[in-house]
Design a protein around this motif. Sequence first.
Motif, PDB file in Angstrom:
ATOM      1  N   ALA A 250      51.744 -27.629  -6.618  1.00 44.22           N
ATOM      2  CA  ALA A 250      50.481 -28.223  -7.070  1.00 44.22           C
ATOM      3  C   ALA A 250      50.144 -29.528  -6.362  1.00 44.22           C
ATOM      4  O   ALA A 250      49.126 -30.155  -6.665  1.00 44.22           O
ATOM      5  CB  ALA A 250      50.541 -28.468  -8.580  1.00 44.22           C
ATOM      6  N   THR A 251      50.969 -29.955  -5.405  1.00 40.74           N
ATOM      7  CA  THR A 251      50.816 -31.274  -4.784  1.00 40.74           C
ATOM      8  C   THR A 251      50.558 -31.144  -3.287  1.00 40.74           C
ATOM      9  O   THR A 251      51.173 -30.323  -2.615  1.00 40.74           O
ATOM     10  CB  THR A 251      52.092 -32.114  -5.017  1.00 40.74           C
ATOM     11  N   GLN A 252      49.655 -31.964  -2.787  1.00 43.52           N
ATOM     12  CA  GLN A 252      49.374 -31.993  -1.358  1.00 43.52           C
ATOM     13  C   GLN A 252      50.194 -33.056  -0.631  1.00 43.52           C
ATOM     14  O   GLN A 252      50.650 -32.842   0.483  1.00 43.52           O
ATOM     15  CB  GLN A 252      47.879 -32.257  -1.125  1.00 43.52           C
ATOM     16  N   LEU A 253      50.347 -34.232  -1.261  1.00 47.07           N
ATOM     17  CA  LEU A 253      51.081 -35.336  -0.649  1.00 47.07           C
ATOM     18  C   LEU A 253      52.219 -35.762  -1.562  1.00 47.07           C
ATOM     19  O   LEU A 253      51.991 -36.139  -2.714  1.00 47.07           O
ATOM     20  CB  LEU A 253      50.148 -36.526  -0.398  1.00 47.07           C
ATOM     21  N   ILE A 254      53.441 -35.697  -1.044  1.00 50.86           N
ATOM     22  CA  ILE A 254      54.597 -36.207  -1.768  1.00 50.86           C
ATOM     23  C   ILE A 254      55.202 -37.341  -0.947  1.00 50.86           C
ATOM     24  O   ILE A 254      55.514 -37.171   0.231  1.00 50.86           O
ATOM     25  CB  ILE A 254      55.665 -35.117  -2.005  1.00 50.86           C
ATOM     26  N   ARG A 255      55.316 -38.504  -1.579  1.00 52.08           N
ATOM     27  CA  ARG A 255      56.010 -39.640  -0.974  1.00 52.08           C
ATOM     28  C   ARG A 255      57.292 -39.871  -1.764  1.00 52.08           C
ATOM     29  O   ARG A 255      57.275 -39.849  -2.988  1.00 52.08           O
ATOM     30  CB  ARG A 255      55.131 -40.893  -1.023  1.00 52.08           C
ATOM     31  N   GLY A 256      58.380 -40.081  -1.054  1.00 57.61           N
ATOM     32  CA  GLY A 256      59.639 -40.255  -1.751  1.00 57.61           C
ATOM     33  C   GLY A 256      60.511 -41.313  -1.117  1.00 57.61           C
ATOM     34  O   GLY A 256      60.378 -41.619   0.075  1.00 57.61           O
ATOM     35  N   MET A 257      61.397 -41.877  -1.932  1.00 56.13           N
ATOM     36  CA  MET A 257      62.392 -42.837  -1.470  1.00 56.13           C
ATOM     37  C   MET A 257      63.728 -42.409  -2.038  1.00 56.13           C
ATOM     38  O   MET A 257      63.855 -42.170  -3.242  1.00 56.13           O
ATOM     39  CB  MET A 257      62.036 -44.244  -1.983  1.00 56.13           C
ATOM     40  N   GLU A 258      64.730 -42.246  -1.196  1.00 54.45           N
ATOM     41  CA  GLU A 258      66.071 -41.909  -1.657  1.00 54.45           C
ATOM     42  C   GLU A 258      67.056 -42.928  -1.093  1.00 54.45           C
ATOM     43  O   GLU A 258      66.996 -43.264   0.096  1.00 54.45           O
ATOM     44  CB  GLU A 258      66.475 -40.498  -1.224  1.00 54.45           C
TER      45      GLU A 258
ATOM     46  N   LEU B 161      57.327 -26.902   2.869  1.00 55.53           N
ATOM     47  CA  LEU B 161      57.369 -27.751   4.062  1.00 55.53           C
ATOM     48  C   LEU B 161      56.590 -27.156   5.222  1.00 55.53           C
ATOM     49  O   LEU B 161      56.206 -27.876   6.152  1.00 55.53           O
ATOM     50  CB  LEU B 161      58.820 -27.975   4.496  1.00 55.53           C
ATOM     51  N   TYR B 162      56.362 -25.862   5.179  1.00 56.74           N
ATOM     52  CA  TYR B 162      55.702 -25.175   6.293  1.00 56.74           C
ATOM     53  C   TYR B 162      54.267 -24.773   5.972  1.00 56.74           C
ATOM     54  O   TYR B 162      53.654 -24.013   6.718  1.00 56.74           O
ATOM     55  CB  TYR B 162      56.537 -23.950   6.684  1.00 56.74           C
ATOM     56  N   GLU B 163      53.732 -25.291   4.877  1.00 59.37           N
ATOM     57  CA  GLU B 163      52.363 -24.978   4.471  1.00 59.37           C
ATOM     58  C   GLU B 163      51.388 -25.975   5.081  1.00 59.37           C
ATOM     59  O   GLU B 163      51.532 -27.192   4.910  1.00 59.37           O
ATOM     60  CB  GLU B 163      52.233 -25.000   2.949  1.00 59.37           C
ATOM     61  N   ALA B 164      50.385 -25.464   5.778  1.00 57.36           N
ATOM     62  CA  ALA B 164      49.358 -26.325   6.368  1.00 57.36           C
ATOM     63  C   ALA B 164      48.632 -27.081   5.255  1.00 57.36           C
ATOM     64  O   ALA B 164      48.363 -26.535   4.185  1.00 57.36           O
ATOM     65  CB  ALA B 164      48.364 -25.486   7.164  1.00 57.36           C
ATOM     66  N   GLY B 165      48.337 -28.338   5.527  1.00 51.98           N
ATOM     67  CA  GLY B 165      47.601 -29.146   4.563  1.00 51.98           C
ATOM     68  C   GLY B 165      48.475 -29.992   3.663  1.00 51.98           C
ATOM     69  O   GLY B 165      47.987 -30.912   2.997  1.00 51.98           O
ATOM     70  N   LYS B 166      49.764 -29.693   3.621  1.00 47.94           N
ATOM     71  CA  LYS B 166      50.677 -30.509   2.835  1.00 47.94           C
ATOM     72  C   LYS B 166      51.317 -31.574   3.719  1.00 47.94           C
ATOM     73  O   LYS B 166      51.432 -31.406   4.939  1.00 47.94           O
ATOM     74  CB  LYS B 166      51.768 -29.651   2.185  1.00 47.94           C
ATOM     75  N   LEU B 167      51.739 -32.671   3.077  1.00 44.84           N
ATOM     76  CA  LEU B 167      52.398 -33.740   3.813  1.00 44.84           C
ATOM     77  C   LEU B 167      53.519 -34.315   2.957  1.00 44.84           C
ATOM     78  O   LEU B 167      53.326 -34.613   1.773  1.00 44.84           O
ATOM     79  CB  LEU B 167      51.404 -34.847   4.181  1.00 44.84           C
ATOM     80  N   PHE B 168      54.686 -34.468   3.577  1.00 44.92           N
ATOM     81  CA  PHE B 168      55.866 -34.986   2.888  1.00 44.92           C
ATOM     82  C   PHE B 168      56.337 -36.235   3.631  1.00 44.92           C
ATOM     83  O   PHE B 168      56.844 -36.147   4.750  1.00 44.92           O
ATOM     84  CB  PHE B 168      56.975 -33.923   2.862  1.00 44.92           C
ATOM     85  N   ARG B 169      56.146 -37.387   3.005  1.00 42.64           N
ATOM     86  CA  ARG B 169      56.488 -38.673   3.617  1.00 42.64           C
ATOM     87  C   ARG B 169      57.683 -39.265   2.874  1.00 42.64           C
ATOM     88  O   ARG B 169      57.547 -39.674   1.716  1.00 42.64           O
ATOM     89  CB  ARG B 169      55.295 -39.623   3.574  1.00 42.64           C
ATOM     90  N   PHE B 170      58.821 -39.304   3.527  1.00 40.12           N
ATOM     91  CA  PHE B 170      60.040 -39.755   2.864  1.00 40.12           C
ATOM     92  C   PHE B 170      60.719 -40.877   3.635  1.00 40.12           C
ATOM     93  O   PHE B 170      60.767 -40.864   4.872  1.00 40.12           O
ATOM     94  CB  PHE B 170      61.023 -38.592   2.702  1.00 40.12           C
ATOM     95  N   VAL B 171      61.222 -41.825   2.862  1.00 42.85           N
ATOM     96  CA  VAL B 171      62.072 -42.889   3.395  1.00 42.85           C
ATOM     97  C   VAL B 171      63.469 -42.677   2.818  1.00 42.85           C
ATOM     98  O   VAL B 171      63.631 -42.572   1.599  1.00 42.85           O
ATOM     99  CB  VAL B 171      61.555 -44.283   3.001  1.00 42.85           C
TER     100      VAL B 171
END
Length: 280
Positions: free
Chosen positions: A107-115, A160-170
């Motif tokens: 259900a999400t287009q942009l996920i930002r994460g910090m681990e 991870l391979y779906e067009a239009g989604k973005l995963f920004r992780f630190v």
Amino acid sequence: MSTDFQTARVALGARLRELREEAGLNGKGVAEALGWQRSKVSRLETGKQTPTAKDLTEWAQAVGRPDAATELRGRLVGLESQYRSWRRQLAGGHRARQELALRETTATQLIRGMEVSRIPGLFQTADYARHAFEANAEFRRVPRDVEAAVRTRMRRQEALYEAGKLFRFVVWEAALYVLTCPREVMVAQLERLVGLIGLDTVELSVLPLGAQLRRAPSHGFWIYDRRRVIVETTNTEMWLDDEENILLYERAWDLMAEAAVHGPQARRLIARAQASLELG
């Protein structure tokens, strides 16, 4: 325990006490009417114990206010929707929580994460995930549905391979060295990270241990679009969807991201960690 969670629990306890006093009952009278220990009444009213929905329904009936049961249960739902104990979430094992994560990711287009101490679940190899679930099941003493949980986590990674989604992780550099699995498994996991750096849907940055920081990383968190932040603690998972908390965690993420490195520099840090594991 979260201060916000405890404040909400104390407020619920105060409401229980208010209803009891309006009925002209003391704690002993309510306990006898319900067949409870007096200490349970005290813990509920002082916010030292979280009531169940059944507890609240019975309380409302005991104080002659069955109409208040809906209100009380609503307060409990609000409390539990933000602060979800791992004990309850993992009562049947890890798969159910992984299914929930799969739905959130879909259900999400942009996920930002910090681990700060582990590889993000979306980037984990099956072997790394298997060891993580095994260790968590042992620590929390919950059912070991490890293979089902691993399969669900791998299905989640299809996003991870779906067009239009973005995963920004630190990822803090320390996480590249934390061994919760055999060395050979971690080496393969680091190879996986290097391969993901080239995807157009993934922005993976590494926060160097020696970086100059305006704020130190304290714990991991994930931001789903601008609608929800999920934060894990030892005993609770917090789901925060109010504007104030979302803005706070966005600022925290931005501070980590500005000090992190990506591209070739991130690859070098990962390669350095991999080389140290291979030599060790």
